[in-house]
Write a protein that holds these residues in place. Structure first.
Motif, PDB file in Angstrom:
ATOM      1  N   SER A 254     -35.405 -22.911 -16.457  1.00  0.00           N
ATOM      2  CA  SER A 254     -36.339 -23.044 -15.340  1.00  0.00           C
ATOM      3  C   SER A 254     -35.812 -24.049 -14.323  1.00  0.00           C
ATOM      4  N   ARG A 255     -36.210 -23.859 -13.081  1.00  0.00           N
ATOM      5  CA  ARG A 255     -35.827 -24.824 -12.047  1.00  0.00           C
ATOM      6  C   ARG A 255     -36.487 -26.179 -12.278  1.00  0.00           C
ATOM      7  N   PHE A 256     -37.481 -26.225 -13.176  1.00  0.00           N
ATOM      8  CA  PHE A 256     -38.149 -27.484 -13.498  1.00  0.00           C
ATOM      9  C   PHE A 256     -37.427 -28.252 -14.607  1.00  0.00           C
ATOM     10  N   ALA A 257     -36.367 -27.676 -15.161  1.00  0.00           N
ATOM     11  CA  ALA A 257     -35.627 -28.342 -16.232  1.00  0.00           C
ATOM     12  C   ALA A 257     -34.869 -29.543 -15.689  1.00  0.00           C
ATOM     13  N   ALA A 258     -34.702 -30.557 -16.528  1.00  0.00           N
ATOM     14  CA  ALA A 258     -33.846 -31.679 -16.163  1.00  0.00           C
ATOM     15  C   ALA A 258     -32.393 -31.205 -16.166  1.00  0.00           C
ATOM     16  N   PRO A 259     -31.546 -31.794 -15.360  1.00  0.00           N
ATOM     17  CA  PRO A 259     -30.130 -31.396 -15.358  1.00  0.00           C
ATOM     18  C   PRO A 259     -29.527 -31.501 -16.757  1.00  0.00           C
ATOM     19  N   GLN A 260     -28.739 -30.475 -17.110  1.00  0.00           N
ATOM     20  CA  GLN A 260     -28.066 -30.426 -18.403  1.00  0.00           C
ATOM     21  C   GLN A 260     -29.044 -30.379 -19.577  1.00  0.00           C
ATOM     22  N   ARG A 261     -30.224 -29.830 -19.339  1.00  0.00           N
ATOM     23  CA  ARG A 261     -31.207 -29.628 -20.404  1.00  0.00           C
ATOM     24  C   ARG A 261     -31.776 -28.216 -20.276  1.00  0.00           C
ATOM     25  N   ILE A 262     -32.156 -27.651 -21.422  1.00  0.00           N
ATOM     26  CA  ILE A 262     -32.824 -26.357 -21.412  1.00  0.00           C
ATOM     27  C   ILE A 262     -34.318 -26.567 -21.227  1.00  0.00           C
ATOM     28  N   PHE A 263     -34.895 -25.770 -20.366  1.00  0.00           N
ATOM     29  CA  PHE A 263     -36.353 -25.656 -20.303  1.00  0.00           C
ATOM     30  C   PHE A 263     -36.654 -24.186 -20.032  1.00  0.00           C
ATOM     31  N   LEU A 264     -37.166 -23.503 -21.046  1.00  0.00           N
ATOM     32  CA  LEU A 264     -37.397 -22.068 -20.936  1.00  0.00           C
ATOM     33  C   LEU A 264     -38.545 -21.790 -19.976  1.00  0.00           C
ATOM     34  N   GLY A 265     -38.251 -21.124 -18.875  1.00  0.00           N
ATOM     35  CA  GLY A 265     -39.282 -20.782 -17.910  1.00  0.00           C
ATOM     36  C   GLY A 265     -40.052 -19.537 -18.316  1.00  0.00           C
ATOM     37  N   SER A 266     -41.101 -19.226 -17.570  1.00  0.00           N
ATOM     38  CA  SER A 266     -41.951 -18.087 -17.916  1.00  0.00           C
ATOM     39  C   SER A 266     -41.202 -16.761 -17.783  1.00  0.00           C
ATOM     40  N   THR A 267     -40.352 -16.635 -16.772  1.00  0.00           N
ATOM     41  CA  THR A 267     -39.595 -15.387 -16.603  1.00  0.00           C
ATOM     42  C   THR A 267     -38.620 -15.177 -17.751  1.00  0.00           C
ATOM     43  N   ALA A 268     -37.875 -16.239 -18.101  1.00  0.00           N
ATOM     44  CA  ALA A 268     -36.921 -16.129 -19.212  1.00  0.00           C
ATOM     45  C   ALA A 268     -37.641 -15.826 -20.521  1.00  0.00           C
ATOM     46  N   ARG A 270     -40.396 -14.115 -20.872  1.00  0.00           N
ATOM     47  CA  ARG A 270     -40.781 -12.699 -20.851  1.00  0.00           C
ATOM     48  C   ARG A 270     -39.572 -11.798 -21.074  1.00  0.00           C
ATOM     49  N   ILE A 271     -38.412 -12.201 -20.573  1.00  0.00           N
ATOM     50  CA  ILE A 271     -37.193 -11.437 -20.835  1.00  0.00           C
ATOM     51  C   ILE A 271     -36.887 -11.455 -22.330  1.00  0.00           C
ATOM     52  N   LEU A 272     -36.990 -12.619 -22.942  1.00  0.00           N
ATOM     53  CA  LEU A 272     -36.754 -12.726 -24.382  1.00  0.00           C
ATOM     54  C   LEU A 272     -37.678 -11.792 -25.162  1.00  0.00           C
ATOM     55  N   ALA A 273     -38.939 -11.757 -24.758  1.00  0.00           N
ATOM     56  CA  ALA A 273     -39.896 -10.922 -25.470  1.00  0.00           C
ATOM     57  C   ALA A 273     -39.653  -9.435 -25.261  1.00  0.00           C
ATOM     58  N   GLY A 274     -38.864  -9.091 -24.236  1.00  0.00           N
ATOM     59  CA  GLY A 274     -38.695  -7.684 -23.889  1.00  0.00           C
ATOM     60  C   GLY A 274     -37.356  -7.082 -24.232  1.00  0.00           C
ATOM     61  N   VAL A 275     -36.469  -7.850 -24.885  1.00  0.00           N
ATOM     62  CA  VAL A 275     -35.156  -7.317 -25.245  1.00  0.00           C
ATOM     63  C   VAL A 275     -34.940  -7.425 -26.745  1.00  0.00           C
ATOM     64  N   ASP A 276     -34.052  -6.584 -27.263  1.00  0.00           N
ATOM     65  CA  ASP A 276     -33.794  -6.567 -28.706  1.00  0.00           C
ATOM     66  C   ASP A 276     -32.328  -6.853 -29.020  1.00  0.00           C
ATOM     67  N   ILE A 277     -31.681  -7.637 -28.174  1.00  0.00           N
ATOM     68  CA  ILE A 277     -30.292  -8.029 -28.375  1.00  0.00           C
ATOM     69  C   ILE A 277     -30.220  -9.549 -28.416  1.00  0.00           C
ATOM     70  N   PRO A 278     -29.120 -10.115 -28.919  1.00  0.00           N
ATOM     71  CA  PRO A 278     -28.984 -11.574 -28.902  1.00  0.00           C
ATOM     72  C   PRO A 278     -29.014 -12.126 -27.483  1.00  0.00           C
ATOM     73  N   VAL A 279     -29.598 -13.318 -27.363  1.00  0.00           N
ATOM     74  CA  VAL A 279     -29.740 -13.970 -26.061  1.00  0.00           C
ATOM     75  C   VAL A 279     -29.242 -15.406 -26.162  1.00  0.00           C
ATOM     76  N   ILE A 280     -28.507 -15.832 -25.139  1.00  0.00           N
ATOM     77  CA  ILE A 280     -28.122 -17.238 -25.020  1.00  0.00           C
ATOM     78  C   ILE A 280     -28.879 -17.834 -23.843  1.00  0.00           C
ATOM     79  N   VAL A 281     -29.558 -18.964 -24.080  1.00  0.00           N
ATOM     80  CA  VAL A 281     -30.260 -19.682 -23.028  1.00  0.00           C
ATOM     81  C   VAL A 281     -29.412 -20.908 -22.671  1.00  0.00           C
ATOM     82  N   VAL A 282     -29.126 -21.058 -21.381  1.00  0.00           N
ATOM     83  CA  VAL A 282     -28.174 -22.066 -20.904  1.00  0.00           C
ATOM     84  C   VAL A 282     -28.924 -23.223 -20.264  1.00  0.00           C
TER      85      VAL A 282
END
Length: 286
Positions: A254-268, A270-282
């Motif tokens: 998310s754009r609200f994440a601190a630099p160099q930290r993960i913060f899973l946003g609402s869009t990401a 929903r993407i996670l919930a809608g796919v059935d393949i491995p996902v990397i969150v950066v």
């Protein structure tokens, strides 16, 4: 490349091990498997310390099973059993000590088979980790990929959103894998009033132009393609995508994440919930 795998002696842990195996074989990675035993705070009870020692011994037995699975796949790995108050923080600390490129975990078991459900450990990692987190979908160990065949980067349509494409390029280049740049366009932010369809069409055209420009600016290798998935909702756009065996999706924070930290946003999420393949969150870039 170095991978740290957070392991539990559960189907969730097996999913993470299966993903670590595919990643290790693809990127010739070293693997450390970490099992965290919850710290038993002293309360004066004479058996508390002995109970924790027993858990550590059991943990060493459990983690040896994970090593056997990796060894059977031709992956060399080491294991560690540690005591910690927080599984997620212990994983992060260990991965940083090992200079890991990825933390690998499985998802929760209370969701749909083949989909991503965020459990407590993954949830904590996805809101604090300074290291990219690779997530295996539920049931991945039952039909895992042998290796990763291609990398898809979910490129945001808003300029101020974090873009995971640089990480995806670096990852794909390490194994000579093709890259697909993906943008998702939906009508959710548009009213149903007159002109909404035209605005949506203009947005699709703008995203396609941006993706084409990005492809031209990227190196000739690896192979790069661009795709726009369009739907009335994000979920309907996702349903139009075809995923192949060996596909891996990379999403940003998310754009609200601190630099160099993960913060899973609402869009990401929903993407996670809608796919059935491995996902990397950066983590968010600097």
């Amino acid at each position: 490349m170095h991978l740290t795998v957070g392991y539990l002696a559960t189907p969730t842990g097996d999913d993470g091990i299966a993903l670590a195996s595919a990643l290790a074989k693809t990127f010739d990675a070293n693997v450390d498997v970490l099992l965290v035993v919850r710290e038993e705070l002293p309360d004066g009870h004479p058996g508390r310390a002995q109970y924790q020692d027993l858990l550590v011994q059991r943990g060493e037995q459990w983690v040896s099973q994970a090593l056997s699975k990796l060894s059977a796949d031709g992956v060399t790995a080491e294991s560690t059993v540690t005591v910690g108050e927080s599984f997620a923080q212990s994983l992060i600390d260990f991965a940083q000590q090992k200079s890991s490129n990825l933390i690998v975990v499985g998802g929760a078991r209370d969701g749909f088979f083949g989909r991503h459900t965020i459990g407590p450990v993954a949830g904590a990692l996805l809101h604090s980790s300074p290291i990219p987190v690779a997530l295996a979908p539920r049931g991945y160990a039952e039909d895992p990929d042998d290796v990763i065949e291609g990398v898809t980067a979910a490129v945001p349509i808003r300029a101020n959103d974090d873009n995971p494409l640089p990480f995806a390029i670096t990852l794909a280049s390490a194994a000579g894998l093709p890259i697909r740049m993906l943008s998702l366009v939906s009508a959710e932010n548009f009213s149903e009033a007159s002109g909404a369809r035209e605005v949506r069409q203009l947005q699709v055209a703008a995203v396609e132009e941006n993706l084409a420009a990005a492809a031209r600016a990227l190196p000739d290798s690896p192979e790069i393609t661009a795709l726009v998935a369009d739907g009335m909702t994000l979920e309907s756009a996702l349903k139009k995508l075809n995923w192949d065996d060996g596909d891996l999706l990379v999403v940003g924070s998310s754009r609200f994440a601190a630099p160099q930290r993960i913060f899973l946003g609402s869009t990401a999420a929903r993407i996670l919930a809608g796919v059935d393949i491995p996902v990397i969150v950066v983590p968010r870039s600097e």
